[in-house]
Scaffold this motif. Structure first.
Motif, short mmCIF file in Angstrom:
data_model
loop_
_atom_site.label_atom_id
_atom_site.label_comp_id
_atom_site.label_asym_id
_atom_site.label_seq_id
_atom_site.Cartn_x
_atom_site.Cartn_y
_atom_site.Cartn_z
N SER A 219 10.56 -11.36 -1.86
CA SER A 219 11.19 -10.03 -2.02
C SER A 219 10.29 -9.06 -2.77
CB SER A 219 12.53 -10.17 -2.74
OG SER A 219 12.34 -10.61 -4.09
N LYS A 220 9.31 -9.60 -3.52
CA LYS A 220 8.40 -8.74 -4.28
C LYS A 220 7.02 -8.63 -3.63
CE LYS A 220 10.75 -10.00 -8.59
NZ LYS A 220 10.60 -10.63 -9.93
N ALA A 221 6.88 -9.22 -2.44
CA ALA A 221 5.58 -9.20 -1.76
C ALA A 221 5.27 -7.82 -1.19
CB ALA A 221 5.58 -10.24 -0.64
N PRO A 222 3.99 -7.47 -1.08
CA PRO A 222 3.62 -6.19 -0.45
C PRO A 222 4.06 -6.15 1.00
CG PRO A 222 1.68 -7.57 -0.82
CD PRO A 222 2.81 -8.23 -1.53
N ILE A 223 4.51 -4.97 1.45
CA ILE A 223 5.08 -4.79 2.79
C ILE A 223 4.02 -4.20 3.72
CG2 ILE A 223 6.86 -3.63 4.13
CD1 ILE A 223 7.86 -5.81 2.26
N LEU A 224 3.92 -4.76 4.92
CA LEU A 224 2.89 -4.33 5.87
C LEU A 224 3.02 -2.85 6.22
CD1 LEU A 224 1.73 -6.49 8.89
CD2 LEU A 224 1.53 -4.02 8.89
N MET A 225 4.24 -2.35 6.31
CA MET A 225 4.42 -0.94 6.71
C MET A 225 3.78 0.03 5.73
SD MET A 225 8.06 -0.40 8.61
CE MET A 225 7.53 1.25 9.03
N ASP A 226 3.56 -0.43 4.48
CA ASP A 226 2.88 0.42 3.50
C ASP A 226 1.37 0.49 3.74
OD1 ASP A 226 5.29 0.90 2.25
OD2 ASP A 226 5.05 -0.73 0.80
N TYR A 227 0.86 -0.33 4.68
CA TYR A 227 -0.57 -0.41 4.94
C TYR A 227 -0.92 0.08 6.36
CZ TYR A 227 -0.77 -3.35 0.77
OH TYR A 227 -0.69 -3.84 -0.52
N LEU A 228 0.03 0.69 7.05
CA LEU A 228 -0.23 1.11 8.43
C LEU A 228 -1.36 2.12 8.50
CD1 LEU A 228 3.34 1.52 10.00
CD2 LEU A 228 1.79 -0.45 10.12
N SER A 229 -2.24 1.93 9.47
CA SER A 229 -3.30 2.91 9.73
C SER A 229 -2.68 4.18 10.30
CB SER A 229 -4.30 2.33 10.72
OG SER A 229 -3.68 2.15 12.00
N VAL A 230 -3.47 5.24 10.34
CA VAL A 230 -2.97 6.51 10.91
C VAL A 230 -2.53 6.30 12.35
CG1 VAL A 230 -3.61 8.86 11.54
CG2 VAL A 230 -4.40 7.90 9.35
N THR A 231 -3.32 5.54 13.11
CA THR A 231 -2.98 5.30 14.52
C THR A 231 -1.66 4.55 14.65
OG1 THR A 231 -5.33 5.22 15.13
CG2 THR A 231 -3.76 4.22 16.66
N SER A 232 -1.48 3.50 13.86
CA SER A 232 -0.25 2.71 13.92
C SER A 232 0.95 3.51 13.47
CB SER A 232 -0.38 1.45 13.05
OG SER A 232 -1.27 0.54 13.62
N ARG A 233 0.78 4.28 12.40
CA ARG A 233 1.91 5.07 11.90
C ARG A 233 2.31 6.15 12.91
NH1 ARG A 233 4.21 4.88 7.32
NH2 ARG A 233 2.49 3.71 6.37
N THR A 234 1.32 6.77 13.54
CA THR A 234 1.61 7.80 14.54
C THR A 234 2.35 7.19 15.73
OG1 THR A 234 -0.35 9.07 13.90
CG2 THR A 234 0.59 9.51 16.09
N HIS A 235 1.91 6.01 16.16
CA HIS A 235 2.57 5.31 17.28
C HIS A 235 4.02 5.01 16.93
CE1 HIS A 235 2.32 2.50 20.85
NE2 HIS A 235 3.44 2.08 20.26
N PHE A 236 4.26 4.48 15.75
CA PHE A 236 5.62 4.10 15.34
C PHE A 236 6.51 5.33 15.21
CE2 PHE A 236 8.65 2.50 11.99
CZ PHE A 236 9.32 1.61 12.84
N GLU A 237 5.98 6.40 14.66
CA GLU A 237 6.77 7.63 14.55
C GLU A 237 7.14 8.17 15.93
OE1 GLU A 237 8.12 8.96 11.83
OE2 GLU A 237 7.30 7.25 10.73
N SER A 238 6.23 8.02 16.90
CA SER A 238 6.52 8.47 18.27
C SER A 238 7.64 7.63 18.89
CB SER A 238 5.26 8.38 19.13
OG SER A 238 4.27 9.28 18.69
N VAL A 239 7.60 6.31 18.64
CA VAL A 239 8.67 5.44 19.15
C VAL A 239 10.01 5.90 18.60
CG1 VAL A 239 9.61 3.10 19.14
CG2 VAL A 239 7.16 3.45 19.45
#
Length: 416
Positions: A219-239
């Motif tokens: 529960s205290k581990a770092p979350i992958l979504m906090d490390y998303l690249s610009v490309t990945s974050r843009t893709h996810f926001e588009s979805v």
């Protein structure tokens, strides 16, 4: 001495009448939206080379390490009953060169899958799924379409009390950055040898650990979504933008990893609130490196697997599906051998125009035949005797109201 009865193996899901009608309805409801979206059938073997699942699903997963039915065949080959659908579908796409034709390759499949799990309600050793795959393009609009097809299937069944959870597992750059900090965090934990081994192969697997103590630690581990690249974050926001436009509600779950190693980018799961611990009724995601891992091109893909068994349990829990929905339109009672030919002719003609018709077979009397008609749940019943044969007029009885009306044989289809 009577022979002992043989029972089905422990942990399999069997469907016999009348419940099998409900199973068939659920399965066809999940398939129909895929057909309407242009996905085509792919029929695959139920067993594959074991290496396919080791490479495709991931050796760190519970599916491969603990749950596969694997055996050596007569040719001394290691064979595994398929535990999931995507790896086999991708193997077939590569083998038959579908990835060399028009993209995306859009296919659907359904059938039985096998995992050596501890049987419980909603979790079986043989279970049924409907799946689709869209292979060849990295387009957030396809992600949204795949999710929408699944959502349409659940809505076609009549389900309402479920939610869609989505996340992004990022691209290679995102996962590499996250892995550095995640491994540092894991190194501070006191883990048993087996868990440490899983973490060394794929540290994300620890987010999927069902033990309460591991849930607390992670529960205290770092979350992958906090490390998303610009490309990945843009893709996810588009979805998310596409899902909003389609009116599909969702919850972002940053801790979701699902149980298969091939997932990357957009990942999702449908969860039903009335199914207890086995609440997942379907899910899927993008798998950008899977085709290359299995010897094919560097092509992206996305798909899902929907649980027919659990979708049926969810429908029954919600009370949106009942046996009365699948009764016959008409039950014909022929009185004697002389009327059986005509009864068969009438039934055949009505079936040609889409009516569901049953006939009372055997030499049972009128009273017994009427009991059979009542048990069948048919909406209407007619008795066909010598008088009806001569006049071509029948008494069409509504089995719910008990009211009978006179109709000609020629007008039966219209009256039904």
């Amino acid at each position: 001495m009577a022979r002992a009865k043989i029972s089905a193996p422990k942990g399999v899901s069997e469907y016999v009448p009348p419940r099998s009608r409900l199973f068939e309805f659920v399965r066809e409801s999940l398939i129909a939206p895929a057909r309407l979206a242009g996905y085509q059938l792919m029929e695959l073997p139920v067993f594959e080379d074991t290496e396919l699942f080791k490479r495709g699903v991931g050796e760190s997963t519970d599916v491969v390490s603990k749950e596969m039915y694997t055996f050596t065949d007569r040719g001394d080959r290691s064979i595994t009953l398929r535990p999931e659908g995507t790896a086999g579908a991708m193997r077939a796409v590569i083998e038959h060169g579908l990835d060399r034709a028009q993209l995306p390759v859009k296919i659907w499949y359904s059938g039985a899958y096998f995992r050596a799990e501890r049987p419980q309600a909603g979790r079986y050793r043989q279970f049924y799924q409907v799946g689709i795959e869209a292979i060849g393009l990295d387009d957030p609009a396809i992600d949204a379409e795949v999710i929408a097809v699944a959502d349409a299937g659940f809505k076609a069944i009549g389900l309402k009390r479920y939610r869609l959870e989505i996340t992004s597992l990022g691209d290679a750059q995102s996962r590499a950055a996250h892995k550095v900090d995640l491994m540092k965090f894991i190194s501070t934990l006191d883990l048993d040898e087996a868990t440490s081994q899983r973490a060394s192969i794929n540290p994300l697997r620890l987010f999927d650990d069902k033990r309460d103590e591991m849930k607390l630690l992670m529960s205290k581990a770092p979350i992958l979504m906090d490390y998303l690249s610009v490309t990945s974050r843009t893709h996810f926001e588009s979805v998310k933008t596409y899902l909003d436009a389609l009116g599909i509600s969702y919850i972002v779950n940053p801790r979701m990893v699902r149980g298969l190693d091939y997932y990357t980018g957009t990942t999702f799961e449908f969860v039903h609130e009335l199914l207890g611990s086995q609440s997942g009724i379907g899910g899927g995601g993008r798998y950008d490196g899977l085709m290359h891992e299995l010897g094919g091109q560097e092509l992206s893909g996305i798909g899902f697997g929907l649980g027919v068994d659990r979708a049926l349990l969810a429908a029954e829990a919600e009370g949106v599906i009942t046996q009365e929905r699948f009764v016959s339109d008409l039950f014909i009672i022929p009185l004697g051998d002389s009327t059986m030919i005509r009864a068969l002719e009438i039934a055949t003609d009505l079936r040609k125009v889409g009516k569901s018709v049953e006939i009372a077979f055997g030499d049972r009397g009128l009273k017994g035949a009427m009991k059979a008609a009542d048990k069948s749940g048919a909406r209407y019943v007619v008795v066909l005797g010598d008088e009806e044969m001569t006049s071509s007029v029948l008494q069409l009885k509504n089995m719910s109201s008990g009211i009978a009306i006179s109709v000609t044989i020629a007008s039966l289809a219209d009256e039904l």
